[in-house]
Design a protein around this motif. Structure first.
Motif, PDB file in Angstrom:
ATOM      1  N   GLY A   1       0.820  -1.203   0.000  1.00  0.00           N
ATOM      2  CA  GLY A   1       0.000   0.000   0.000  1.00  0.00           C
ATOM      3  C   GLY A   1       0.853   1.252   0.000  1.00  0.00           C
ATOM      4  N   ASN A   2       0.250   2.357  -0.428  1.00  0.00           N
ATOM      5  CA  ASN A   2       0.938   3.646  -0.521  1.00  0.00           C
ATOM      6  C   ASN A   2       0.065   4.697   0.149  1.00  0.00           C
ATOM      7  N   PHE A   3       0.547   5.224   1.281  1.00  0.00           N
ATOM      8  CA  PHE A   3      -0.241   6.199   2.026  1.00  0.00           C
ATOM      9  C   PHE A   3       0.122   7.640   1.678  1.00  0.00           C
ATOM     10  N   LYS A   4       0.928   7.829   0.635  1.00  0.00           N
ATOM     11  CA  LYS A   4       1.217   9.181   0.155  1.00  0.00           C
ATOM     12  C   LYS A   4       0.149   9.665  -0.835  1.00  0.00           C
TER      13      LYS A   4
ATOM     14  N   ASN B   1      -7.217   0.598  11.045  1.00  0.00           N
ATOM     15  CA  ASN B   1      -8.496   1.241  11.312  1.00  0.00           C
ATOM     16  C   ASN B   1      -8.363   2.731  11.593  1.00  0.00           C
ATOM     17  N   HIS B   2      -7.223   3.295  11.291  1.00  0.00           N
ATOM     18  CA  HIS B   2      -7.062   4.730  11.483  1.00  0.00           C
ATOM     19  C   HIS B   2      -7.914   5.489  10.460  1.00  0.00           C
ATOM     20  N   HIS B   3      -8.442   6.602  10.858  1.00  0.00           N
ATOM     21  CA  HIS B   3      -9.294   7.401   9.978  1.00  0.00           C
ATOM     22  C   HIS B   3      -8.922   8.871  10.122  1.00  0.00           C
ATOM     23  N   ARG B   4      -8.916   9.564   9.010  1.00  0.00           N
ATOM     24  CA  ARG B   4      -8.602  10.986   9.019  1.00  0.00           C
ATOM     25  C   ARG B   4      -9.729  11.727   8.323  1.00  0.00           C
ATOM     26  N   GLY B   5     -10.242  12.766   8.985  1.00  0.00           N
ATOM     27  CA  GLY B   5     -11.349  13.504   8.436  1.00  0.00           C
ATOM     28  C   GLY B   5     -10.996  14.241   7.164  1.00  0.00           C
ATOM     29  N   GLN B   6     -12.041  14.557   6.371  1.00  0.00           N
ATOM     30  CA  GLN B   6     -11.940  15.304   5.124  1.00  0.00           C
ATOM     31  C   GLN B   6     -11.222  14.545   4.015  1.00  0.00           C
ATOM     32  N   LEU B   7     -10.895  13.275   4.232  1.00  0.00           N
ATOM     33  CA  LEU B   7     -10.217  12.486   3.203  1.00  0.00           C
ATOM     34  C   LEU B   7     -11.161  11.433   2.669  1.00  0.00           C
ATOM     35  N   ALA B   8     -11.278  11.362   1.342  1.00  0.00           N
ATOM     36  CA  ALA B   8     -12.048  10.287   0.730  1.00  0.00           C
ATOM     37  C   ALA B   8     -11.275   8.983   0.780  1.00  0.00           C
ATOM     38  N   SER B   9      -9.957   9.049   0.677  1.00  0.00           N
ATOM     39  CA  SER B   9      -9.114   7.861   0.793  1.00  0.00           C
ATOM     40  C   SER B   9      -7.790   8.255   1.418  1.00  0.00           C
ATOM     41  N   MET B  10      -7.234   7.342   2.195  1.00  0.00           N
ATOM     42  CA  MET B  10      -5.962   7.588   2.872  1.00  0.00           C
ATOM     43  C   MET B  10      -4.777   7.087   2.068  1.00  0.00           C
ATOM     44  N   GLY B  11      -5.031   6.519   0.916  1.00  0.00           N
ATOM     45  CA  GLY B  11      -3.960   6.017   0.070  1.00  0.00           C
ATOM     46  C   GLY B  11      -4.504   4.990  -0.898  1.00  0.00           C
ATOM     47  N   ILE B  12      -3.607   4.323  -1.595  1.00  0.00           N
ATOM     48  CA  ILE B  12      -3.994   3.290  -2.544  1.00  0.00           C
ATOM     49  C   ILE B  12      -3.150   2.048  -2.278  1.00  0.00           C
ATOM     50  N   GLY B  13      -3.632   0.915  -2.750  1.00  0.00           N
ATOM     51  CA  GLY B  13      -2.905  -0.331  -2.602  1.00  0.00           C
ATOM     52  C   GLY B  13      -3.216  -1.255  -3.758  1.00  0.00           C
ATOM     53  N   GLY B  14      -2.366  -2.245  -3.934  1.00  0.00           N
ATOM     54  CA  GLY B  14      -2.584  -3.176  -5.032  1.00  0.00           C
ATOM     55  C   GLY B  14      -1.446  -4.157  -5.157  1.00  0.00           C
ATOM     56  N   CYS B  15      -1.261  -4.666  -6.369  1.00  0.00           N
ATOM     57  CA  CYS B  15      -0.275  -5.717  -6.626  1.00  0.00           C
ATOM     58  C   CYS B  15       0.560  -5.358  -7.845  1.00  0.00           C
ATOM     59  N   ALA B  16       1.737  -5.959  -7.888  1.00  0.00           N
ATOM     60  CA  ALA B  16       2.641  -5.847  -9.031  1.00  0.00           C
ATOM     61  C   ALA B  16       3.389  -7.168  -9.145  1.00  0.00           C
ATOM     62  N   CYS B  17       3.981  -7.410 -10.310  1.00  0.00           N
ATOM     63  CA  CYS B  17       4.784  -8.618 -10.441  1.00  0.00           C
ATOM     64  C   CYS B  17       6.067  -8.427  -9.637  1.00  0.00           C
ATOM     65  N   ALA B  18       6.389  -9.432  -8.819  1.00  0.00           N
ATOM     66  CA  ALA B  18       7.483  -9.292  -7.870  1.00  0.00           C
ATOM     67  C   ALA B  18       8.842  -9.362  -8.539  1.00  0.00           C
ATOM     68  N   ARG B  19       8.938  -9.935  -9.719  1.00  0.00           N
ATOM     69  CA  ARG B  19      10.228 -10.075 -10.375  1.00  0.00           C
ATOM     70  C   ARG B  19      10.614  -8.833 -11.167  1.00  0.00           C
ATOM     71  N   HIS B  20       9.654  -8.228 -11.865  1.00  0.00           N
ATOM     72  CA  HIS B  20       9.986  -7.166 -12.807  1.00  0.00           C
ATOM     73  C   HIS B  20       9.426  -5.805 -12.411  1.00  0.00           C
ATOM     74  N   GLY B  21       8.538  -5.764 -11.412  1.00  0.00           N
ATOM     75  CA  GLY B  21       8.035  -4.491 -10.915  1.00  0.00           C
ATOM     76  C   GLY B  21       7.073  -3.796 -11.837  1.00  0.00           C
ATOM     77  N   CYS B  22       6.145  -4.548 -12.457  1.00  0.00           N
ATOM     78  CA  CYS B  22       5.127  -3.951 -13.321  1.00  0.00           C
ATOM     79  C   CYS B  22       3.775  -4.011 -12.618  1.00  0.00           C
ATOM     80  N   PHE B  23       3.042  -2.902 -12.650  1.00  0.00           N
ATOM     81  CA  PHE B  23       1.702  -2.871 -12.083  1.00  0.00           C
ATOM     82  C   PHE B  23       0.789  -3.821 -12.861  1.00  0.00           C
ATOM     83  N   ILE B  24      -0.125  -4.471 -12.152  1.00  0.00           N
ATOM     84  CA  ILE B  24      -1.102  -5.357 -12.772  1.00  0.00           C
ATOM     85  C   ILE B  24      -2.382  -4.562 -13.012  1.00  0.00           C
ATOM     86  N   PRO B  25      -2.963  -4.620 -14.213  1.00  0.00           N
ATOM     87  CA  PRO B  25      -4.145  -3.803 -14.524  1.00  0.00           C
ATOM     88  C   PRO B  25      -5.360  -4.176 -13.670  1.00  0.00           C
ATOM     89  N   HIS B  26      -6.162  -3.185 -13.430  1.00  0.00           N
ATOM     90  CA  HIS B  26      -7.474  -3.271 -12.790  1.00  0.00           C
ATOM     91  C   HIS B  26      -7.430  -4.006 -11.454  1.00  0.00           C
TER      92      HIS B  26
END
Length: 638
Positions: free
Chosen positions: A280-283, A337-362
């Motif tokens: 996940g990425n909280f930036k 379970n942390h929550h911060r007001g006025q934010l629709a999302s606190m970050g994004i998360g997902g998966c990538a291929c572990a060998r080559h570092g490519c994001f997986i679509p959708h």
């Protein structure tokens, strides 16, 4: 410096005599973008710039060159539809603008403005934004029978209209491409980029330049979408886009039917496992939008971010499973379970291929309250659906897999919104970089060293991907949700593209390094294996096979590979005994031996002392290196 400065001063003055370089007439004008900044008369200036109407022109004012406009030189007109030549049918100047609309065209008084910034009076002309600045241009459209509409004529001339009718402002393709690459590489926001356009138009009076910031936001969204459609080969009349159909994936990850032949004799589970990593990425925070009902989606679910409505339905019908850690206190669990007001999302998360570092679509999801399991379940399931077959194996690396993988199969099987292909086996793992922060038992259960076919996976490749994504994520903080996801999709697609074009060189280097390491590893293994009796070798091989067969259902079976300690007993030092429990000293016994070991004079023991000693050695080394460079520099100068 003085010589260079004198050259810059000389370039501010006209040549002597000040005559046109082409016809010898009165050289009143010069172009700052043409090579050599040649001086031209009005007629030659128009002739030279008939196909370059967005060059910046200066006019001699008697004592200096002042900013000017090609439109004011001798009435330069852009002719559309005939390659820059006038329409044989006469053409037409565009939309008929009423006097009231003409007065409301720009909400500021232009009286007393410099000539090139003054709004044209009593005429209809386009405001065109280019990388060189904002220009007023008179346009003549083709009036031949069967001619296309004005918007299409502008497009074929490399101008993107802001509106579909009564267009008054256009952006050149050049400026849109320039903004996209500034946005991707430098993280330049639309506001900062248009501020640069202001300064490019007039460095002295940027506040007098027309404001087309909102138009840039709107047009850049459409331009991103059109570029992705074009790059993926879609055309009018193409089939409907699938989820993730507009973006790229890793070209080397095993994908049956794409880079692996679909044949019965191909063993997918043994040789073609999909190795993925979750993180996940909280930036990439996002503010709650104000006008959700007015949001317009251009590529919902067609990039790396999941389809919004399906994701909302899933979250509304799924209760998050709270993880109680029986391992170390990891932030991904404690902050779920942390929550911060006025934010629709606190970050994004997902998966990538572990060998080559490519994001997986959708499969990229946003976090509402930290990195919850309900979010990561949705991402993982979609990763297992992307170009995979039921007979394949999935190696999934996650920093907290020791907790996350517990009851994962049951969680997916009982959720009506989630499903995976029947037959896919998920092998959980923890990257080698992070597994040492867990309990001792986690090393043999989840480290890639003990997973067949995983290789040496650090599990932190997504951190390198987040670093590039975070270049642009701060500028998406206050965007509308569709706009934010489109910008992130474009950035992730560019990351995958750069990985793809550099893949062959990177794989060649890794393959050569692996060949060398294989020889060294084989020699080390052979030298160790030769010291064991044949009976013990066969026994250990059988136990290894049985353990690997049971590890998916019970990770505790891997504890057989851990060092078996018998506390309170001294290790054997004379004869090597081969049995199930090799007697080894405990950590406490080692500490006691160190305490009672003879101490050297003036060398006290202790952790703090060792750290202080190490820092002193490093400081001395840095001082020595600086002094060495200084001496070498002085010797060279002498």
């Amino acid at each position: 410096r003085e010589i260079y400065l004198s050259v810059l001063h000389d370039m501010e003055a006209p040549p002597n005599p000040r005559v046109c370089i082409k016809c010898g007439g009165d050289g009143m004008f010069r172009c700052t973008e043409c090579a050599y900044r040649l001086v031209l008369c009005s007629t030659c200036c128009i002739e030279v710039h008939q196909l370059n109407p967005f060059h910046k022109i200066e006019r001699w004012a008697g004592t200096f060159f002042e900013d000017y406009s090609l439109r004011l030189v001798s009435g330069l007109i852009m002719h559309l539809g005939h390659g820059g030549k006038p329409c044989p049918c006469g053409g037409y100047p565009g939309c008929n603008i009423s006097p009231s609309m003409e007065d409301e065209w720009e909400d500021m008084d232009t009286a007393g403005h410099p000539p090139h910034l003054a709004r044209p009076e009593g005429r209809s002309c386009l405001t065109i934004v280019n990388v060189s600045g904002v220009h007023y241009c008179d346009v003549q459209y083709c009036n031949c029978d069967g001619a296309e509409g004005s918007q299409l004529q502008l497009l074929r001339a490399g101008l993107f209209p802001v509106t579909m009718r009564d267009c008054r402002t256009s952006f050149t393709f050049h400026v849109l491409d320039d903004f996209l690459w500034d946005n991707v590489e430098c993280g330049t926001s639309a506001m900062n980029y248009y501020s640069k356009i202001w300064r490019m138009t007039s460095s002295t009076f940027p506040h007098l330049v027309p404001d087309r910031y909102r138009e840039l936001l709107r047009v850049s969204r459409a331009w991103r979408n059109l570029k992705l459609l074009k790059w993926k080969g879609f055309y009018p009349g193409s089939c409907n886009l699938d989820h993730g159909g507009l973006v790229l994936f890793c070209p080397t990850c095993p994908q049956p039917g794409i880079n692996i032949p679909e044949m019965d004799d191909v063993e997918l589970s043994q040789w073609y496992s999909r190795v993925i990593v979750m993180d996940g990425n909280f930036k990439a925070e996002h503010m709650a939008p104000k006008n959700v009902g007015n949001e317009t989606w251009l590529m919902d679910g067609q990039g790396y971010m999941v389809a919004s409505q399906d994701y909302k339905t899933y979250l509304g019908g799924t209760k998050n499973r709270i993880m109680h850690s029986d391992c170390n206190n990891h932030c991904a669990i404690s902050q779920a379970n942390h929550h911060r007001g006025q934010l629709a999302s606190m970050g994004i998360g997902g998966c990538a291929c572990a060998r080559h570092g490519c994001f997986i679509p959708h499969l990229m999801v946003d976090f509402q309250k930290g990195k919850q399991q309900v979010n990561m379940d949705y991402a993982l399931v979609h990763a297992l659906h992307h170009e995979m077959k039921p007979s394949q194996r999935a190696l999934c690396f996650y920093d907290i897999n020791c907790q996350y993988s517990q009851n994962l199969d049951h969680q997916i099987a009982t959720n009506p919104f989630l499903s995976i292909l029947q037959g896919i086996k998920i092998q959980p793992g923890i990257g080698i970089w992070h597994v040492h922060g867990h309990k001792t038992e986690c090393f043999t259960r989840y480290a890639p060293n003990f997973i067949l076919g995983s290789g040496n996976v650090d599990g932190k490749i997504m951190e390198t991907l987040w670093s590039t994504l975070n270049v642009i994520s701060p500028s998406t903080w206050g965007m509308a949700t569709p706009h934010q996801q489109e910008v992130l999709d474009f950035q992730m697609n560019d990351s995958n593209f750069l990985k793809m074009i550099r893949m062959s060189g990177a794989l060649q280097k890794k393959y050569k390094a692996a060949q060398k390491c294989e020889v060294a590893a084989e020699e080390a293994f052979t030298s160790l294996n030769d010291t064991l009796p044949n009976e013990l070798q066969e026994q250990w091989e059988q136990e290894e096979q049985a353990t690997f067969a049971k590890r998916t259902d019970d990770p505790r079976a891997m504890d057989i590979f851990d060092v078996q300690l018998q506390k309170g007993m001294q290790p054997l030092t004379t004869t090597l005994q081969f049995n199930h429990s090799i007697i080894a000293p405990t950590i406490k016994s080692i500490e006691i031996d160190l305490i009672h070991a003879p101490k050297l004079a003036q060398h006290p023991w202790g952790s703090a002392t060792w750290i202080a000693c190490g820092l002193s050695i490093e400081e001395a080394w840095v001082s020595l290196a600086c002094e060495s460079r200084h001496n070498i520099s002085r010797d060279t100068e002498a």
